[in-house]
Design a protein around this motif. Sequence first.
Motif, PDB file in Angstrom:
ATOM      1  N   TYR A 304     -53.732  77.528  23.212  1.00  0.00           N
ATOM      2  CA  TYR A 304     -53.489  77.481  21.779  1.00  0.00           C
ATOM      3  C   TYR A 304     -54.783  77.854  21.047  1.00  0.00           C
ATOM      4  CZ  TYR A 304     -52.467  75.357  17.215  1.00  0.00           C
ATOM      5  OH  TYR A 304     -52.273  75.132  15.882  1.00  0.00           O
ATOM      6  N   PRO A 306     -56.542  77.139  17.644  1.00  0.00           N
ATOM      7  CA  PRO A 306     -56.350  76.219  16.510  1.00  0.00           C
ATOM      8  C   PRO A 306     -56.417  76.867  15.115  1.00  0.00           C
ATOM      9  CG  PRO A 306     -57.871  75.279  18.115  1.00  0.00           C
ATOM     10  CD  PRO A 306     -57.640  76.697  18.517  1.00  0.00           C
ATOM     11  N   GLU A 308     -56.022  80.225  12.556  1.00  0.00           N
ATOM     12  CA  GLU A 308     -55.387  81.533  12.424  1.00  0.00           C
ATOM     13  C   GLU A 308     -56.429  82.655  12.429  1.00  0.00           C
ATOM     14  OE1 GLU A 308     -54.604  84.147   9.985  1.00  0.00           O
ATOM     15  OE2 GLU A 308     -53.102  84.850  11.419  1.00  0.00           O
ATOM     16  N   LYS A 311     -57.505  83.831  15.834  1.00  0.00           N
ATOM     17  CA  LYS A 311     -56.507  84.398  16.751  1.00  0.00           C
ATOM     18  C   LYS A 311     -56.813  85.876  17.032  1.00  0.00           C
ATOM     19  CE  LYS A 311     -52.871  84.441  19.212  1.00  0.00           C
ATOM     20  NZ  LYS A 311     -52.637  83.562  20.347  1.00  0.00           N
ATOM     21  N   LEU A 340     -44.944  86.810  23.531  1.00  0.00           N
ATOM     22  CA  LEU A 340     -44.988  86.150  22.222  1.00  0.00           C
ATOM     23  C   LEU A 340     -46.340  86.374  21.547  1.00  0.00           C
ATOM     24  CD1 LEU A 340     -43.155  82.874  23.223  1.00  0.00           C
ATOM     25  CD2 LEU A 340     -42.416  84.363  21.375  1.00  0.00           C
ATOM     26  N   ASP A 341     -47.371  86.506  22.351  1.00  0.00           N
ATOM     27  CA  ASP A 341     -48.712  86.731  21.808  1.00  0.00           C
ATOM     28  C   ASP A 341     -48.896  88.162  21.289  1.00  0.00           C
ATOM     29  OD1 ASP A 341     -50.541  84.698  21.610  1.00  0.00           O
ATOM     30  OD2 ASP A 341     -51.899  85.526  23.101  1.00  0.00           O
ATOM     31  N   MET A 344     -49.047  89.249  17.540  1.00  0.00           N
ATOM     32  CA  MET A 344     -50.223  88.749  16.816  1.00  0.00           C
ATOM     33  C   MET A 344     -51.481  89.520  17.219  1.00  0.00           C
ATOM     34  SD  MET A 344     -49.555  84.643  16.790  1.00  0.00           S
ATOM     35  CE  MET A 344     -48.907  84.456  18.437  1.00  0.00           C
TER      36      MET A 344
ATOM     37  N   LEU B 120     -47.001  71.088  14.655  1.00  0.00           N
ATOM     38  CA  LEU B 120     -46.623  71.613  15.962  1.00  0.00           C
ATOM     39  C   LEU B 120     -46.643  70.502  16.999  1.00  0.00           C
ATOM     40  CD1 LEU B 120     -46.279  73.585  18.297  1.00  0.00           C
ATOM     41  CD2 LEU B 120     -48.536  74.472  17.841  1.00  0.00           C
ATOM     42  N   LYS B 130     -46.442  79.156  20.593  1.00  0.00           N
ATOM     43  CA  LYS B 130     -46.564  80.526  20.081  1.00  0.00           C
ATOM     44  C   LYS B 130     -45.758  80.705  18.794  1.00  0.00           C
ATOM     45  CE  LYS B 130     -49.363  81.394  22.719  1.00  0.00           C
ATOM     46  NZ  LYS B 130     -50.706  81.858  22.466  1.00  0.00           N
ATOM     47  N   GLU B 133     -47.850  79.611  16.058  1.00  0.00           N
ATOM     48  CA  GLU B 133     -48.950  80.567  15.823  1.00  0.00           C
ATOM     49  C   GLU B 133     -48.392  81.765  15.046  1.00  0.00           C
ATOM     50  OE1 GLU B 133     -51.010  81.780  19.359  1.00  0.00           O
ATOM     51  OE2 GLU B 133     -52.091  79.892  19.550  1.00  0.00           O
ATOM     52  N   LEU B 134     -47.182  82.182  15.394  1.00  0.00           N
ATOM     53  CA  LEU B 134     -46.554  83.308  14.701  1.00  0.00           C
ATOM     54  C   LEU B 134     -46.237  82.949  13.245  1.00  0.00           C
ATOM     55  CD1 LEU B 134     -44.242  84.442  17.618  1.00  0.00           C
ATOM     56  CD2 LEU B 134     -45.843  85.965  16.461  1.00  0.00           C
ATOM     57  N   ARG B 136     -47.684  80.612  11.463  1.00  0.00           N
ATOM     58  CA  ARG B 136     -48.963  80.416  10.765  1.00  0.00           C
ATOM     59  C   ARG B 136     -49.508  81.755  10.269  1.00  0.00           C
ATOM     60  NH1 ARG B 136     -53.458  78.184  14.665  1.00  0.00           N
ATOM     61  NH2 ARG B 136     -53.333  80.324  15.389  1.00  0.00           N
ATOM     62  N   GLU B 137     -49.305  82.798  11.092  1.00  0.00           N
ATOM     63  CA  GLU B 137     -49.745  84.130  10.688  1.00  0.00           C
ATOM     64  C   GLU B 137     -48.999  84.584   9.426  1.00  0.00           C
ATOM     65  OE1 GLU B 137     -48.394  87.439  13.056  1.00  0.00           O
ATOM     66  OE2 GLU B 137     -50.384  88.328  13.085  1.00  0.00           O
ATOM     67  N   LYS B 140     -49.808  81.466   6.467  1.00  0.00           N
ATOM     68  CA  LYS B 140     -51.229  81.173   6.206  1.00  0.00           C
ATOM     69  C   LYS B 140     -51.411  79.733   5.727  1.00  0.00           C
ATOM     70  CE  LYS B 140     -52.305  85.626   6.727  1.00  0.00           C
ATOM     71  NZ  LYS B 140     -52.719  86.080   8.029  1.00  0.00           N
ATOM     72  N   THR B 143     -52.037  74.270  10.149  1.00  0.00           N
ATOM     73  CA  THR B 143     -51.192  73.905  11.293  1.00  0.00           C
ATOM     74  C   THR B 143     -51.883  72.769  12.031  1.00  0.00           C
ATOM     75  OG1 THR B 143     -50.631  76.222  11.517  1.00  0.00           O
ATOM     76  CG2 THR B 143     -50.012  74.813  13.347  1.00  0.00           C
TER      77      THR B 143
END
Lengths: 386, 429
Positions: A304, A306, A308, A311, A340-341, A344, B120, B130, B133-134, B136-137, B140, B143
């Motif tokens: 994970y 943490p 954004e 990332k 899934l990654d 991003m 989460l 994930k 994370e998606l 959050r993108e 914004k 989290t």
Amino acid sequence: MGTQEIVAKCQAIFEDLNFTHAREWKKAAPNRKVIGFMPVYVPLELIHAANALPLGIMGGGDQMEVIHGDAYYQSYICRIPRSTIELGVTGRLDFVDMMLFPFVCDVIRNLSGIWKMMFPNVVSRFFDTPQNFEEKIGGTYYEHELLELKEAIEQTTGNKITDDALRNSIKLYNENRKLIWGLYDARAKEPWKFPTWELYVIMRAGIMMPVEEHNQLLKDYAAAAHQEDRPKRDNSRIVLNGSFCEQPPLNLIKSIEMAGCYVVDDDYVLVNRFLTSDVPVEGDPLKNLSLTYIKHSVETACKYVPKEEDKGQYLVERIKKCGAEGVIFAAPSFCDPALLDRPMLSHRVTEHNIPSISFKYAENSGQMQPIREQAGTFADSIKLWN
Amino acid sequence: MSADKNVIKEESMIIQKEMISRNYDAITSKMETGRKMASTFVPGNLNELVRCFDMLNNLPEINAIQAGMRKLTGGYIMEAEKGGHSEDVCTYVKADIGQLGKGNIAPNGKPYPDPDVLLLSYTGCYTFMKWFELLREQYKCPTVMIHVPYQGDGNWTMNMRDYIVKQLKDEVIPTFEKISGVKFDIDRLREMMALSAKAEDDLVWVIETAKHKPSPIDAYFGAVYYVGPIFSAFRGTQEAVDYYKVLKKEIQYRIDNKMGPITPEGEMKEQKYRIVVEGPPNWTNFREFWKMFYDEGAVVVASSYSKVGGTYDMGFRHDPKNPLESLAEYCLGCYTNRNLPTRVEILEKYINDYEADGLLTNSIKSCNSFSAGQLMMMREVEKRTGKPGAFIETDLVDPRYFSAANVKNRLESYFQMIEQKRRGVKSAA
């Protein structure tokens, strides 16, 4: 030894699905045990300190026909669990005393339970690495988990893991990582001298032999490769991402290289360079292992992130550090973490004007022509437009 | 065809519909009311804690289910795939992301507002990590993550529980205080947890009524409605307690009158087969799927999916005396956070306790958390119980992976197999 000889030796070890090299190591002395582990990360130091061999089991590859394994998994589940089951049911892992299934995804997690049911006489554990990276939260939790793992390994092997033995193992693995990162840096600088397929077989063999042997082999290969007179081609410099768990067939890596790409960074066989700094040798070794993982480990899809803004930054930094001109996202089919990654990461590299393409593979993919065409077109487009 | 064609709406159904509708209205009017909203997941949800901060609770999985039942997810999934999402991954995720791309409209016709925080709760499903994370993108927004360790050895340890409690104390609660502007009040949390336990007692009573013959409920297709309030935004509320009281009364009436469950086509009269089901249902063709069961006289007497948001029938209750520890234990105990041997034991117990004829696995194409290992589980349950298993394959909310003819064919063959097995037992006797 020249590079050809070293690579041939490693390739033989990596392709041997009976794990003869590891079997012979075990047979050579009493009290030796073998502990198998699945991708991506386990603390190899703990296994080594118990006089056991950590044996990387990364599926059955493209040399093995899966017959029994397919009866355990639906068609929409990746290939690594089914070929690993095949290795198990065909007796190829009958010398393995313990199996570790680390935190990667739901498939590997559930495989740990299947293993318990199918092989009740083998100690098998799911090994949970923390997803909270605060020292006092995730760090403390992980230290306890390492202690539990240490006790389980001691029980299985019958060998006590002393702090001194663990410190010695940490030193050896620090050296191993330094040599590996050194080779990766050398490849980024002069990729024509260090073909990725060669590096790959050296890394694969490395997780099936004692670390001392691998360290010597890495030194020998580095020295020999520097001496090689290999022509520098007008290839594009690319980073491969998404292949951290189920590994591609060797021909796929060769195909990418033959298509005009110099692979200057990748995430194959991540375990042996998961930590990005030395583990301190002084002090409490379990705490040191825990904190190094928490603070200094690679970013990959099974972790994970943490924040954004962080990332994908690790990938961008690696691309810049390696002087790469593009990224190939190569993920195994049905790989939740990588797939899934991917959107991003793709967004993040696009923000930095780094071109990318993506494709999927399986460990037994046989058709290389489409991959060669895709990689070749990508390499050409970099040359033409960047 | 055994079902009555007249649609019967029981009081509990009407109450639940109103509850869900009110919740969607509260969510979509958050800009006007000024209430803050957290998005979170069903398994391991911390509804009591969220409500302690006067915040609303929005659940992307439930939104995907709602959209799936209204046949909207096919388009949403295509939208997400056009945007670079793989055809291989969880369709809840793609339905959610695709919905965002198409205006993000809630079932009440109003747009979903952006969440103020993504909570989460990593429980038994890697994809959750994930997914947020998606999201959050996209949003914004902050989290906060709770990592819940997996019960790999079939039990949780104090280290695991302490780890979760520490995350709650040091990260979740301070973040929620900051976002909501409301100070954490542990006594308020205790009150809500006491209400949770009451509702949980009644839910277990409801679920266990399937031990009766005939079963007054369907513990899969019907149970997805019964677990609705507790698994979504209502656990810890008086509304949920009241809902289960009404539901109990209705089911007691059915037991007293030897009645079967209420299906979309009325009361199910004849119960020829008692089945245990493993795995989530298909949502895009939910009614059609259910009909394949009741048309054949098959009633589901127990299911694992109805435990995905909490395994209350195995004894867990939210404990007001130890609120944070209890929340941690709740997260640890969710069905898919338990290892496969434990899941096999649970299914075996269901077959025996509910006197079922067999185990049916509905394997979900895009849900590895449930699906990876189910073939082995089925074989193991068959071996231990001597009852036949069957395997069908569908998806959560991707209509491309629901083949009605194939599913129906397999179900019919399975019911015939049960008949044959019965005949075999009789002739052997």
